[in-house]
Design a protein around this motif. Structure first.
Motif, PDB file in Angstrom:
ATOM      1  N   LEU A 446     -12.766   9.426  -5.978  1.00  0.00           N
ATOM      2  CA  LEU A 446     -12.686  10.125  -4.702  1.00  0.00           C
ATOM      3  C   LEU A 446     -11.268  10.065  -4.137  1.00  0.00           C
ATOM      4  N   HIS A 447     -10.644   8.900  -4.221  1.00  0.00           N
ATOM      5  CA  HIS A 447      -9.285   8.729  -3.716  1.00  0.00           C
ATOM      6  C   HIS A 447      -8.321   9.647  -4.460  1.00  0.00           C
ATOM      7  N   GLY A 448      -8.476   9.751  -5.774  1.00  0.00           N
ATOM      8  CA  GLY A 448      -7.605  10.620  -6.566  1.00  0.00           C
ATOM      9  C   GLY A 448      -7.757  12.081  -6.178  1.00  0.00           C
ATOM     10  N   GLN A 449      -9.006  12.516  -5.976  1.00  0.00           N
ATOM     11  CA  GLN A 449      -9.257  13.900  -5.563  1.00  0.00           C
ATOM     12  C   GLN A 449      -8.620  14.198  -4.203  1.00  0.00           C
ATOM     13  N   MET A 450      -8.845  13.284  -3.263  1.00  0.00           N
ATOM     14  CA  MET A 450      -8.341  13.495  -1.913  1.00  0.00           C
ATOM     15  C   MET A 450      -6.820  13.453  -1.876  1.00  0.00           C
ATOM     16  N   LEU A 451      -6.243  12.543  -2.643  1.00  0.00           N
ATOM     17  CA  LEU A 451      -4.782  12.415  -2.690  1.00  0.00           C
ATOM     18  C   LEU A 451      -4.150  13.701  -3.213  1.00  0.00           C
ATOM     19  N   ALA A 452      -4.730  14.245  -4.278  1.00  0.00           N
ATOM     20  CA  ALA A 452      -4.184  15.473  -4.867  1.00  0.00           C
ATOM     21  C   ALA A 452      -4.309  16.656  -3.922  1.00  0.00           C
ATOM     22  N   ARG A 453      -5.372  16.675  -3.143  1.00  0.00           N
ATOM     23  CA  ARG A 453      -5.620  17.837  -2.278  1.00  0.00           C
ATOM     24  C   ARG A 453      -4.923  17.729  -0.932  1.00  0.00           C
ATOM     25  N   TYR A 454      -4.918  16.535  -0.336  1.00  0.00           N
ATOM     26  CA  TYR A 454      -4.455  16.398   1.041  1.00  0.00           C
ATOM     27  C   TYR A 454      -3.158  15.615   1.204  1.00  0.00           C
ATOM     28  N   GLY A 455      -2.738  14.852   0.176  1.00  0.00           N
ATOM     29  CA  GLY A 455      -1.503  14.095   0.280  1.00  0.00           C
ATOM     30  C   GLY A 455      -1.726  12.678   0.780  1.00  0.00           C
ATOM     31  N   ALA A 456      -0.721  11.848   0.577  1.00  0.00           N
ATOM     32  CA  ALA A 456      -0.854  10.415   0.872  1.00  0.00           C
ATOM     33  C   ALA A 456      -0.927  10.113   2.358  1.00  0.00           C
ATOM     34  N   ASP A 457      -0.461  11.007   3.212  1.00  0.00           N
ATOM     35  CA  ASP A 457      -0.435  10.732   4.649  1.00  0.00           C
ATOM     36  C   ASP A 457      -1.727  11.119   5.358  1.00  0.00           C
ATOM     37  N   ASP A 458      -2.652  11.727   4.623  1.00  0.00           N
ATOM     38  CA  ASP A 458      -3.910  12.133   5.243  1.00  0.00           C
ATOM     39  C   ASP A 458      -4.733  10.899   5.617  1.00  0.00           C
ATOM     40  N   LYS A 459      -5.315  10.913   6.827  1.00  0.00           N
ATOM     41  CA  LYS A 459      -6.059   9.754   7.317  1.00  0.00           C
ATOM     42  C   LYS A 459      -7.227   9.403   6.404  1.00  0.00           C
ATOM     43  N   ARG A 460      -7.894  10.419   5.848  1.00  0.00           N
ATOM     44  CA  ARG A 460      -9.030  10.149   4.974  1.00  0.00           C
ATOM     45  C   ARG A 460      -8.598   9.453   3.694  1.00  0.00           C
ATOM     46  N   VAL A 461      -7.460   9.860   3.168  1.00  0.00           N
ATOM     47  CA  VAL A 461      -6.920   9.225   1.962  1.00  0.00           C
ATOM     48  C   VAL A 461      -6.571   7.764   2.253  1.00  0.00           C
ATOM     49  N   ILE A 462      -5.951   7.541   3.404  1.00  0.00           N
ATOM     50  CA  ILE A 462      -5.580   6.175   3.797  1.00  0.00           C
ATOM     51  C   ILE A 462      -6.820   5.304   3.972  1.00  0.00           C
ATOM     52  N   ASP A 463      -7.860   5.859   4.604  1.00  0.00           N
ATOM     53  CA  ASP A 463      -9.092   5.090   4.843  1.00  0.00           C
ATOM     54  C   ASP A 463      -9.772   4.701   3.532  1.00  0.00           C
ATOM     55  N   ILE A 464      -9.817   5.623   2.565  1.00  0.00           N
ATOM     56  CA  ILE A 464     -10.433   5.299   1.279  1.00  0.00           C
ATOM     57  C   ILE A 464      -9.626   4.237   0.551  1.00  0.00           C
ATOM     58  N   GLY A 465      -8.297   4.353   0.610  1.00  0.00           N
ATOM     59  CA  GLY A 465      -7.446   3.329   0.000  1.00  0.00           C
ATOM     60  C   GLY A 465      -7.686   1.963   0.616  1.00  0.00           C
ATOM     61  N   ALA A 466      -7.862   1.937   1.947  1.00  0.00           N
ATOM     62  CA  ALA A 466      -8.137   0.673   2.632  1.00  0.00           C
ATOM     63  C   ALA A 466      -9.495   0.111   2.225  1.00  0.00           C
ATOM     64  N   GLN A 467     -10.479   0.990   2.034  1.00  0.00           N
ATOM     65  CA  GLN A 467     -11.798   0.547   1.598  1.00  0.00           C
ATOM     66  C   GLN A 467     -11.724  -0.070   0.200  1.00  0.00           C
ATOM     67  N   ILE A 468     -10.964   0.528  -0.685  1.00  0.00           N
ATOM     68  CA  ILE A 468     -10.796  -0.012  -2.051  1.00  0.00           C
ATOM     69  C   ILE A 468     -10.129  -1.383  -1.986  1.00  0.00           C
ATOM     70  N   THR A 469      -9.073  -1.502  -1.166  1.00  0.00           N
ATOM     71  CA  THR A 469      -8.367  -2.773  -1.022  1.00  0.00           C
ATOM     72  C   THR A 469      -9.292  -3.860  -0.486  1.00  0.00           C
ATOM     73  N   HIS A 470     -10.113  -3.498   0.497  1.00  0.00           N
ATOM     74  CA  HIS A 470     -11.036  -4.477   1.088  1.00  0.00           C
ATOM     75  C   HIS A 470     -12.051  -4.957   0.076  1.00  0.00           C
ATOM     76  N   ILE A 471     -12.596  -4.041  -0.723  1.00  0.00           N
ATOM     77  CA  ILE A 471     -13.592  -4.436  -1.719  1.00  0.00           C
ATOM     78  C   ILE A 471     -12.972  -5.359  -2.752  1.00  0.00           C
ATOM     79  N   ARG A 472     -11.793  -5.070  -3.182  1.00  0.00           N
ATOM     80  CA  ARG A 472     -11.118  -5.916  -4.189  1.00  0.00           C
ATOM     81  C   ARG A 472     -10.802  -7.307  -3.638  1.00  0.00           C
ATOM     82  N   ALA A 473     -10.595  -7.384  -2.330  1.00  0.00           N
ATOM     83  CA  ALA A 473     -10.218  -8.660  -1.734  1.00  0.00           C
ATOM     84  C   ALA A 473     -11.418  -9.548  -1.449  1.00  0.00           C
ATOM     85  N   THR A 474     -12.631  -8.976  -1.471  1.00  0.00           N
ATOM     86  CA  THR A 474     -13.815  -9.775  -1.118  1.00  0.00           C
ATOM     87  C   THR A 474     -14.561 -10.240  -2.363  1.00  0.00           C
TER      88      THR A 474
END
Length: 474
Positions: A446-474
């Protein structure tokens, strides 16, 4: 003189009109050897990036809704020049606009108006399912083809709601045609399905009476009347209009959206009861159209396909089936919204069992009445899945979200906001079920799709990246 060619293949034959953002040409596709319509943005719009953005949005909106009452989108791109001009390639639609019909014939027969209106309402039902609102319905944007079918044209001012329920076009912009704009559109309020129904009601009123409902010496006078002046009773001019049909049209042009019909399907159902063969018009040249053959096969009643030897006693055969349609007819969309509000109130008090029971009961009736892919049903399905998630029932929630992902993607495509939301929630379920690797894989895609379509500065892309980081940290 050499013809102008766009994108190396689309030969421009002649200008056939102008839309909200550019000129429309009849063209010829040299590759596929067929007639096409090509919309080219006006050269003077190059200084406004919002116009170009809206032009591409029209292509996305039209391509995302498949319905025979809308022109098919073939292609879109940029025609290089000074300046560069975006273009849109569509199916070429041949026929007469309703404006031309009125100019040539004046008031139309009641059954013909009902047939035309029912077809237009069916198109609106399709676009509203995607929360796409036309916002510029008028006789010039509605066409009757030679076979009697209707096409709804020019979605250039359409409004689509995103995941945050904001409108695509800027709030406060008065875009549209004053004579057919709803009061809420003029005043910058929320655009709703009933906004299009208001415009369609004014169009039907004009088809029956031959006179424009709202007129004035300038746009401001028309806007004032749209907001404050009631439309004249249609039966004063067309006393032969059936009471049910007249009441429907007058309800469509009520000033308050809540006083108008509940949805386009309601309008379609009433008009269909008064529709007659549209072939009575001389403008319908193809009276033996294969389109009508196809439509008749789709709409043929079951009784006509039942062999006489299979028909049992009339009372025992039909009695059980009579009650089901009554339940469907009495169901209201307001019940869905009320059940969702009530369920959320229960959930806020941690009374999840009551919340789930109440919403499940209404959702079952809603799916029977409206189908599982209706826009309001989708909202209720998501709410129920969320309630299951919040209550800790992750296996059931995962199944609900998976079904939603499949249905939303099939109906609206992979970039639909609700589809992407359900994919994130499904990943959350998998984390709670111990399927962390699967969850990270889903979020990574999902992150890859959103990144390609909306760019790295899109809030949705940032939120998904943060969700991935949180899961990896727990």
């Amino acid at each position: 003189m050499q013809p102008q060619v766009v994108a190396g293949r689309y030969e421009l034959v002649r200008s056939v009109g102008a839309g909200g953002m550019g000129q429309v040409f009849e063209g010829f596709d040299r590759n596929l050897k067929r007639r096409i319509a090509l919309k080219l943005t006006s050269a003077n719009l190059d200084a406004g990036p919002e116009w170009t953005k809206r032009f591409y949005r029209e292509a996305e909106l039209m391509a995302g809704v498949s319905h025979p009452g809308m022109p098919t989108i073939h292609d879109a791109g940029i025609h290089p020049g000074h300046p560069d001009r975006p273009f849109l390639v569509m199916e070429f639609v041949e026929g007469r606009t309703w404006e031309q019909l009125l100019a040539h014939r004046g008031p139309l027969p009641i059954g013909v108006v009902a047939s035309l209106g029912a077809q237009a309402a069916a198109v609106l039902a399709a676009t509203h399912r995607h929360r796409v609102y036309h916002r510029d319905l008028k006789p010039a944007n509605l066409m009757m083809c030679d076979n009697g079918t209707v096409k709804v044209l020019d979605f250039g001012l359409a409004v689509a709601l995103d995941g945050d329920f904001t409108r695509y076009s800027n709030t406060g912009q008065t875009l549209g045609t004053p004579a057919f704009m709803a009061p809420e559109q003029i005043e910058g309020d929320e655009i709703v399905p009933q906004t299009d129904l208001y415009a369609l009601g004014l169009v039907l009123h004009e088809l029956l009476t031959g006179r424009r409902v709202m007129t004035g010496s300038n746009p401001y006078v028309v806007w004032r009347d749209q907001v404050h002046t009631p439309a004249p009773d249609i039966r004063l001019d067309r006393g032969d209009t059936p009471l049910e049909m007249a009441s429907l049209i007058m309800s469509m042009v009520e000033k308050m959206p809540s006083h108008r019909p509940e949805d386009a399907a309601t309008v379609h159902n009433v008009l269909l009861r008064h529709a007659t063969q549209i072939a009575v018009l001389p403008e319908v040249g193809d009276r033996h159209s294969p389109v009508h053959m196809y439509a008749r096969a789709v709409s043929a009643p079951a009784a006509s396909r039942t062999a006489p030897t299979m028909v049992a006693d009339a009372q025992s055969t039909f009695a059980p089936s009579v009650s089901a349609p009554e339940t469907t007819k009495s169901f209201s969309r307001g019940e869905i919204r009320a059940a969702m509000r009530s369920a959320r109130e229960f959930a806020d008090q941690s009374r999840y069992q009551q919340a789930i029971q109440e919403l499940s009961h209404v959702l079952e009736a809603a799916q029977l009445a409206l189908g599982s892919r209706d826009v309001d049903v989708f909202d209720a399905r998501i709410e129920l899945a969320d309630l299951r998630f919040e209550s800790g029932n992750y296996p059931v929630a995962a199944g609900l979200f998976l079904g939603l992902v499949d249905d939303l993607t099939a109906e609206r495509g992979p970039y639909d906001e609700q589809a992407m939301y359900c994919r994130r929630q499904l990943a959350g379920c998998k984390v709670h079920l111990g399927q962390v690797r699967d969850a990270l894989a889903e979020l990574g895609r999902l992150h890859g799709q959103m990144l390609a379509r909306y760019g790295a500065d899109d809030k949705r892309v940032i939120d998904i990246g943060a969700q991935i980081t949180h899961i990896r940290a727990t």
